[in-house]
Design an enzyme around this catalytic site. Structure first.
Site, PDB file in Angstrom:
ATOM      1  N   LYS A   6       0.865  -1.180   0.000  1.00  0.00           N
ATOM      2  CA  LYS A   6       0.000   0.000   0.000  1.00  0.00           C
ATOM      3  C   LYS A   6       0.907   1.238   0.000  1.00  0.00           C
ATOM      4  CE  LYS A   6      -4.206   1.439   2.400  1.00  0.00           C
ATOM      5  NZ  LYS A   6      -4.977   1.794   1.222  1.00  0.00           N
TER       6      LYS A   6
HETATM    7  N1  PMP Z   1      -7.271  -2.671  -2.798  1.00  0.00           N
HETATM    8  C1  PMP Z   1      -6.781  -1.429  -2.783  1.00  0.00           C
HETATM    9  C2  PMP Z   1      -6.032  -0.926  -3.962  1.00  0.00           C
HETATM   10  C3  PMP Z   1      -6.976  -0.598  -1.660  1.00  0.00           C
HETATM   11  O1  PMP Z   1      -6.499   0.644  -1.636  1.00  0.00           O
HETATM   12  C4  PMP Z   1      -7.715  -1.096  -0.558  1.00  0.00           C
HETATM   13  C5  PMP Z   1      -7.963  -0.208   0.636  1.00  0.00           C
HETATM   14  N2  PMP Z   1      -6.954  -0.315   1.591  1.00  0.00           N
HETATM   15  C6  PMP Z   1      -8.192  -2.409  -0.610  1.00  0.00           C
HETATM   16  C7  PMP Z   1      -7.953  -3.175  -1.748  1.00  0.00           C
HETATM   17  C8  PMP Z   1      -8.907  -3.025   0.556  1.00  0.00           C
HETATM   18  O2  PMP Z   1      -7.998  -3.289   1.579  1.00  0.00           O
HETATM   19  P1  PMP Z   1      -8.439  -3.280   3.126  1.00  0.00           P
HETATM   20  O3  PMP Z   1      -9.608  -4.181   3.216  1.00  0.00           O
HETATM   21  O4  PMP Z   1      -7.257  -3.789   3.838  1.00  0.00           O
HETATM   22  O5  PMP Z   1      -8.775  -1.881   3.450  1.00  0.00           O
END
Ligand code: PMP
Length: 311
Positions: A160
């Site tokens: 991320k």
């Molecule tokens: N994919 C992307 C590209 C994201 O930015 C997010 C948000 N964090 C997610 C998936 C979902 O991840 P999470 O459930 O950990 O928030």
């Protein structure tokens, strides 16, 4: 664009400071090269408990710290310290409503050149108020993006990273300009991977399907939560396999999930109605269970909620 309502304090350069004082130089490596790693974590306000419940804090911090290895980052704070900083900032915010916590580990040196090894990193963190990030009631009208998801050997989606959100921004902006609410990314092989900031699931003849973690996705904490809840609470199986674009059009139900998106039904893809155009029964049931869990109303999953009492 959503306005930000931050808490009064941020964690910056090893201390809690007023949010207006948490500022970096324009020469900062992360600002110039996108070398920041971050998390987005939700806290849900529970009136009953008079507390904010931070959802899966440990798992978010674990992903953040693990991903540091990819960007060769080291910081003085331990995972436990980072969790405590998140908790402290929620306490200090005084908010009695939904919050979003954003810890960022960033290359903080003022140095030239896009290197990773040997560049100092620091942790900062802030908290904002957050309600719904996208519609979760009537269903989203979405499109397949003309932008491809970043390849793992280009900018890994598993990380991320701040810089990689250019890819998300291109897809989300294109979708919005064309009158859609969200975009679905395909990878370089033309297979479905995820939304701009959310993972994707489809339901086909009673089976739930989502792209595997070896694909170019961020392995979402919400995705993992959904997989567990679907298995344990709905008694259904989740198949992790590549998904072709046209499988979307013939799905019975599609939903996005993510910390921001929560569980968000999709009503149409590329102007083709999904199911009967209403959130499907599995999506609705899952939403119901999900919101009970994040509000701390399902004892079985109370270990996923870090309770921060509101004074
Ligand atoms: N994919 C992307 C590209 C994201 O930015 C997010 C948000 N964090 C997610 C998936 C979902 O991840 P999470 O459930 O950990 O928030």
């Amino acid at each position: 664009m959503a306005q930000m309502f931050p808490g009064k304090f941020a964690y910056f350069e090893g201390a809690y400071v007023p949010i207006e004082e948490a500022k970096i130089s324009i020469m900062t490596h992360a600002f110039n090269y996108g070398t920041g790693l971050f998390e987005g974590i939700r806290g849900y306000y529970s009136k009953k408990k008079k507390a904010i419940l931070i959802f899966r804090l440990k798992e978010h911090i674990d992903r953040l710290v693990r991903n540091c290895r990819i960007l060769c980052m080291e910081i003085p704070e331990t995972p436990e310290n980072i969790e405590n900083i998140c908790i402290d900032l929620v306490k200090k915010s005084g908010f009695q409503e939904g919050v979003y916590i954003r810890p960022i580990i960033y290359k903080s040196e003022l140095s030239l050149g896009p290197l990773l090894k040997g560049i100092e990193s620091k942790l900062c963190c802030y908290v904002i108020k957050l309600g719904d990030y996208c519609d979760i009631t009537s269903g989203l009208d979405v499109c397949v993006s003309s932008w491809r998801r970043l390849a793992d050997n280009a900018i890994p989606s598993r990380v991320k990273a701040t810089g990689s959100y250019i890819n998300s921004a291109l897809a989300a902006s294109e979708a919005k300009q064309a009158g859609f609410s969200e975009a679905i990314f395909l990878n370089e092989n033309g297979m479905v991977v995820e939304g701009s900031a959310m993972n994707i699931f489809l339901v086909h003849q009673g089976e739930l399907i989502t792209p595997p973690r070896s694909e170019t996705i961020l392995v979402g904490i919400t995705r993992n939560t959904v997989i567990e809840l679907v298995k344990k609470e709905l008694g259904l199986n989740v198949i992790e396999r590549p998904i072709a674009r046209t499988e979307l059009y013939v799905a019975d139900e599609i939903f996005f999930c993510g910390t921001g998106a929560q569980v968000a039904p999709v009503r149409s893809v590329d102007r083709r109605i999904i199911g009967n155009g209403q959130p499907g029964p599995i999506t609705k049931k899952l939403q119901e269970i999900y919101f009970q869990v994040v509000q701390g109303e399902n004892e079985k999953y109370s270990n996923w909620c870090t309770v921060v009492p509101c004074e």
